[in-house]
Write an enzyme that holds these catalytic residues in place. Structure first.
Site, PDB file in Angstrom:
ATOM      1  N   CYS A   1     -14.386 -12.327  32.834  1.00 15.91           N
ATOM      2  CA  CYS A   1     -14.755 -13.707  33.142  1.00 15.91           C
ATOM      3  C   CYS A   1     -15.134 -14.468  31.876  1.00 15.91           C
ATOM      4  O   CYS A   1     -14.904 -15.679  31.774  1.00 15.91           O
ATOM      5  CB  CYS A   1     -15.900 -13.741  34.156  1.00 15.91           C
ATOM      6  SG  CYS A   1     -17.464 -13.074  33.542  1.00 15.91           S
TER       7      CYS A   1
ATOM      8  N   ARG B   1       0.815  -1.215   0.000  1.00 14.74           N
ATOM      9  CA  ARG B   1       0.000   0.000   0.000  1.00 14.74           C
ATOM     10  C   ARG B   1       0.848   1.264   0.000  1.00 14.74           C
ATOM     11  O   ARG B   1       0.477   2.263  -0.593  1.00 14.74           O
ATOM     12  CB  ARG B   1      -0.912   0.052   1.247  1.00 14.74           C
ATOM     13  CG  ARG B   1      -1.774  -1.130   1.424  1.00 14.74           C
ATOM     14  CD  ARG B   1      -2.486  -1.185   2.742  1.00 14.74           C
ATOM     15  NE  ARG B   1      -1.794  -0.671   3.896  1.00 14.74           N
ATOM     16  CZ  ARG B   1      -0.786  -1.274   4.524  1.00 14.74           C
ATOM     17  NH1 ARG B   1      -0.334  -2.428   4.068  1.00 14.74           N
ATOM     18  NH2 ARG B   1      -0.235  -0.748   5.594  1.00 14.74           N
TER      19      ARG B   1
ATOM     20  N   ASN C   1      -3.836   6.302  14.702  1.00 11.55           N
ATOM     21  CA  ASN C   1      -4.341   6.107  16.055  1.00 11.55           C
ATOM     22  C   ASN C   1      -5.006   7.386  16.567  1.00 11.55           C
ATOM     23  O   ASN C   1      -4.619   8.496  16.206  1.00 11.55           O
ATOM     24  CB  ASN C   1      -3.230   5.641  17.004  1.00 11.55           C
ATOM     25  CG  ASN C   1      -2.251   6.727  17.351  1.00 11.55           C
ATOM     26  OD1 ASN C   1      -2.457   7.478  18.300  1.00 11.55           O
ATOM     27  ND2 ASN C   1      -1.176   6.839  16.570  1.00 11.55           N
TER      28      ASN C   1
END
EC number: 6.2.1.45
Length: 981
Positions: free
Chosen positions: A604, A487, A549
């Protein structure tokens, strides 16, 4: 549809990983088998060729009978002054070939015959008359199998595309998105059946979607794999067009998955489509309509449909394009357009808009770089669609203009005359005055990756920062990797390991030797404000972000706000791209609106109750870091048994299959999946692969020599069979976190001191057995090296865990995308985004444009969708007869005291009750002792109280003041800059 055949060419996953994340292997293989013709090697042809060569098609044939003119250098990055007089196709080969040596590039320099088109899966014409285009398209449309035909052209600030992929073209994937899924909570025995899903995530189904069911308990008749239609789709439920009254009763479980349907498109040949292009609808382009890009130009596509035909007639009659600034030529084109409008029937426009057509005529000969870049991205993507059936094609006309990019002041025809420079084509549209502004601009580009490379190329061709007063600064702290080469087109394989900004700057200077460019390797942030100091920011004309970012974008945004500089922002994600213009005192800033944070799975769920492969890969990445990078565990652990046998046995011992919650509901209800421990087998290649990768990396961590036999499955299996793995007994009272709100996995309360003493004792024993100076070697995860076993371990961890929970497994490439957090990227959307931004750059550098002249864009080349709109204006705050926005900064000179600052605000009707510098409070009206500071200079308070470090070059400090009006209403005021020098 002449799709590329099943040519199973090996895909270089290191090179094409980001593109693979968008297209997948099958599409890539079809591309690798596709032969493409590009006719017309001016700026648009070069851009299309670049994007397709980077994508990795089998071959690209360049056709052009003309020679390079100085005029072409405004838009074509492969030409230089030394190429003037050479055939355009021949002059393009060498630089285009450097982009990808795996692509065969050849040339045709003589007149094309329609029979030659049979050698290609797709043909693109960028400079062809309608008469010839109709002849060639008829041949392509009727050929068996049909040859995909694309006619595209850019004329000044106007552009058009026409696609014809044959009478029956099958789109195998209309949008490129993964099929939507849901976890079933209940299914009724009704006609029609009502299906509800758990509220873990919203369903993305739509009425009419086809879905399949799997893993349903009780109503097992639905597990037959038959696609079923849904209706009444809601966020967590839908109605199934199925009579389930005689089916078994639903008990539990089940996954519902969308079935993506292929779509057949019936393209019209150009001959018919010109006369009957369809209706001018906004979003549904499935019946041959114009695709609208800008909702403020509702009536523009039919007018441009006529304008491009009028231009074709003008060139056919006179053998040349209209001359820039010639009123006579403009009037002739307007007259031709009027005549065409009278005979087009249903698509006749009420107003042919002579002013717009005049602008169209003046710039008709020019190919502008930003237009070529944008259209090169769109057309390149259409070729990929034609060759692969991936994504929905343009159907069939697309028209676009950016007439708002013209200078706000009327142009004098004499200002449009050529000056015998490489910028003459651009001058013919914008005039020599704006060209001078471009050349003298001081520009800062932050980032030189995919976006940065495209911006540098565009800026060099436009002549930005190429004058005596101009300067371009680019910075990037990254180095070039192999995966960049598909790219980031300014880089070559011999540049791997070198600084991106340095290589990119050198490449840009080779496009235009007059470019005044400085390359830096600094990250832009608070820590480099000594490099990018006040003087640096104050001298800039415009800032262009080419970042990947959000945090860096937010910092740059704040700097641009502070120094009141325009910021041109853009980003890409796969086939999607967006642009945002941040213009002082006109628009809101980048940080004014935020995307919602990505939803993260509860801890969890990741550690004990995964229900999709993403959870397994998140866990695998975490275990990799814990095992090899952060806190390497004891050596004598049997990893396979620990991870995939013992832990699962402990979990189902603590929570057996018939366990219930405190409310009496089944514990193992959706979305939880009941796990099963694995049984290790040397006959299972995936088991061996996991042990091999884990053993090699663990040995590397502990500095243990790695024997050669470890990589031989038979010898590894023999070694494993000699091991005796101790039996595991589940323990009582083991605490397993089930709270979905918990962010960390806490352990039971234990005596920390006793544990520490035991660890010290063990460490002292271990030390006696270690060689002198022994140090462990932490391993940092590196996703892009397929020889380091990192991804082998993570894929193994994730897939074995997926097998525990009956979750579909993934291959190593898919694991790399998810665990490596690879951002899907392709050259086409990058090119489009940068072209659009550079059309806005004309406006930003010209100055004087109004808010309604600027455009923010969201585009998705997969659909395709182009949505352009005015930027959101900055919010205005009013107080008394004053008003301000986020762009304003109040300045107070003369080294004032605290009392003088408070009185200065008081005179504006504002009562200051809190003043801070950075994170330190300098004054609060509630604190009596703060009144002792009233006569101190503000700079002294900053030095004494906040311990401010004000270097010798600092002339001011910034304070944040909280104020109320006389009615005790809080008033947000601008930041205040206090000058003390």
């Amino acid at each position: 549809m002449a799709l590329g055949g099943a040519n199973y060419t090996e895909i270089d996953e290191d090179l094409h990983s980001r593109q693979l994340a968008v297209y997948g292997r099958e599409t890539m293989r079809r591309l690798f088998a596709s032969n493409i013709l590009i006719s017309g090697m001016q700026g648009l042809g070069a851009e299309i060729a670049k994007n397709l060569i980077l994508a990795g098609v089998k071959s690209v044939t360049l056709h052009d009978e003309g020679v390079v003119e100085l005029w072409d250098l405004s838009s074509n990055f492969v030409f230089s002054e030394t190429d003037v007089g050479k055939n355009r196709a021949l002059a393009s080969v060498q630089k285009l070939q450097e982009l990808n040596n795996a692509v065969i590039i050849s040339t045709l320099t003589t007149k094309l015959t329609k029979e030659q088109l049979s050698n290609f899966q797709a043909v693109v014409f960028t400079d062809i008359s309608f008469e010839k285009a109709i002849e060639f398209d008829d041949y392509c449309h009727n050929y068996n199998p049909p040859i995909s035909f694309i006619k595209a052209e850019v004329r000044g600030l106007f552009g058009s595309i026409f696609c014809d992929f044959g009478p029956e073209f099958t789109v195998v994937d209309v949008d490129g998105e993964d099929p939507h899924t849901g976890i079933i909570a209940s299914i009724s025995n009704d006609n029609p059946a009502f299906v509800s899903c758990v509220d873990d995530e919203r369903l993305e189904f739509q009425d009419g979607d086809l879905v399949v069911f799997s893993e349903v308990h009780g109503m097992t008749e639905l597990n037959d794999g038959k696609p079923r239609k849904i209706k009444s789709a809601r966020p967590y439920s839908f109605t199934l067009e199925e009579d389930t009254t005689k089916f078994g009763t639903y008990i539990k479980g089940g996954i519902v998955t969308q079935v993506k349907q292929p779509k057949v498109l019936n393209f019209k040949p150009l001959r018919e489509a010109l006369k009957d292009p369809g209706e001018f609808l906004l979003s549904d382009f499935s019946n041959g309509e114009f695709l609208l890009s800008d909702f403020s130009k509702f009536d523009r596509p039919p007018l441009l449909h006529i304008a491009f035909q009028a231009l074709d007639k003008f060139v056919s009659d006179l053998g040349r394009f209209p001359v820039a600034g010639s009123e006579e030529d403009a009037n002739k084109l307007i007259s031709i357009a009027g005549n065409i409008n009278e005979i087009v029937g249903d698509i006749k426009v009420e107003d042919i808009n002579p002013k717009l057509l005049r602008n169209f005529a003046f710039g008709a000969r020019a190919v502008l770089n930003p237009m070529a870049a944008m259209f090169g991205g769109v057309v390149g993507q259409e070729v990929v669609k034609a060759c692969s059936g991936k994504f929905h094609p343009l159907f069939q006309f697309f028209y676009f203009d950016s007439v708002e990019s013209l200078p706000t002041e009327p142009l004098d025809p004499s200002d449009l005359k050529p000056l015998n420079t490489r910028y003459d084509a651009q001058i013919s549209v914008f005039g020599s005055k704006l060209q001078k502004k471009l050349e003298d601009a001081k520009v800062f580009i932050v980032g030189s990756g995919a976006l940065g490379c495209e911006f540098l190329k565009n800026i060099a061709l436009m002549g930005v920062s190429c004058g005596d007063q101009g300067k371009l600064t680019i910075t990037d702290d990254d180095v070039i990797e192999k995966s960049n080469l598909s790219r980031q087109f300014l880089f070559r394989d011999w540049n791997i390991g070198q600084a991106k900004s340095t290589v990119a700057a050198s490449a840009a200077a080779s496009i235009n030797s007059r470019l005044n460019i400085e390359a830096l390797q600094n990250r832009v942030g608070p820590e480099t404000e000594n490099v990018f100091d006040d003087t640096f920011w104050e001298n800039l004309t415009v800032i262009i972000n080419a970042l990947d970012n959000v945090n860096a974008r937010l910092y740059i945004d704040q700097r641009c706000l502070y120094f009141q500089k325009p910021l041109l922002e853009s980003g890409t994600l796969g086939a999607k791209c967006n642009t945002q213009m941040v213009i002082p005192h006109l628009t809101e800033n980048y940080g004014a609106s935020r995307d919602p944070p990505e939803k993260q799975a509860p801890m969890c769920t990741v550690h004990s109750f995964p229900h999709n492969i993403d959870h397994c890969l998140t866990w695998a990445r975490s275990e990799f870091e814990g095992l090899l990078e952060k806190t390497p565990a004891e050596v004598n652990a049997y990893l396979f048994e620990d991870y995939f046998v013992n832990r699962v046995k402990q979990l189902i011992y603590t929570f057996p299959e018939d366990a219930a919650t405190s409310t009496g509901a089944p514990f193992w209800s959706a979305p939880k999946r009941f796990p099963q421990p694995l049984q290790f087998s040397v006959a299972d290649p995936s088991h061996l692969q996991f042990v091999m990768a884990a053993s090699i990396l663990r040995a590397e961590t502990f500095g243990i020599p790695i024997p050669d036999w470890i990589e031989h499955p038979k010898m590894l299996a023999e070694a494993i069979e000699k091991l005796i793995v101790p039996d595991f007994e589940p323990k009582k009272d083991v605490k397993i976190v089930t709270d979905e709100k918990a962010t960390t996995l806490s352990v039971a309360s234990i005596d920390d001191a006793a544990v520490i003493d035991e660890l010290i004792f063990k460490l002292e024993l271990c030390t006696k057995n270690l060689p002198l100076g022994f140090k462990m070697k932490p391993i940092q995860f590196e996703k892009d090296d397929d020889t380091n076993y990192h991804m082998d371990l993570i894929a193994g961890l994730a897939n074995m865990r997926a097998r525990n929970y009956s979750i579909p497994e993934v291959d190593k490439l898919k694991a790399k995308f998810i665990a490596g957090r690879i951002i899907p990227a392709i050259a086409t959307s990058t090119a489009m985004a940068t072209g659009l931004v550079c059309l806005e750059l004309y406006k930003a550098l010209d100055g004087g444009h109004k808010l309604e002249d600027y455009r923010n864009t969201f585009a998705n080349l997969a659909l395709p969708l182009f949505s352009m709109a005015e930027p959101v204006p900055s919010k205005t705050i009013k107080h008394g007869d004053m008003s301000w926005t986020v762009w304003d900064r109040w300045i107070l000179k003369g080294n004032p005291s605290l009392r003088e600052l408070i009185q200065w605000l008081k005179d504006k009707g504002l009562n200051a009750y809190s003043i801070s510098y950075g994170s330190c409070l300098l004054y609060n009206s509630m604190f009596l002792r703060h009144r002792e500071r009233m006569d101190k200079k503000m700079v002294d308070l900053a030095l004494e109280v906040a311990k401010a470090e004000l270097g010798p070059n600092r002339k001011h400090l910034d304070v944040v003041v909280a104020c109320e009006d006389d009615e005790d209403n809080d008033i947000d005021i601008p930041q205040i800059s206090i000058y003390f020098a």
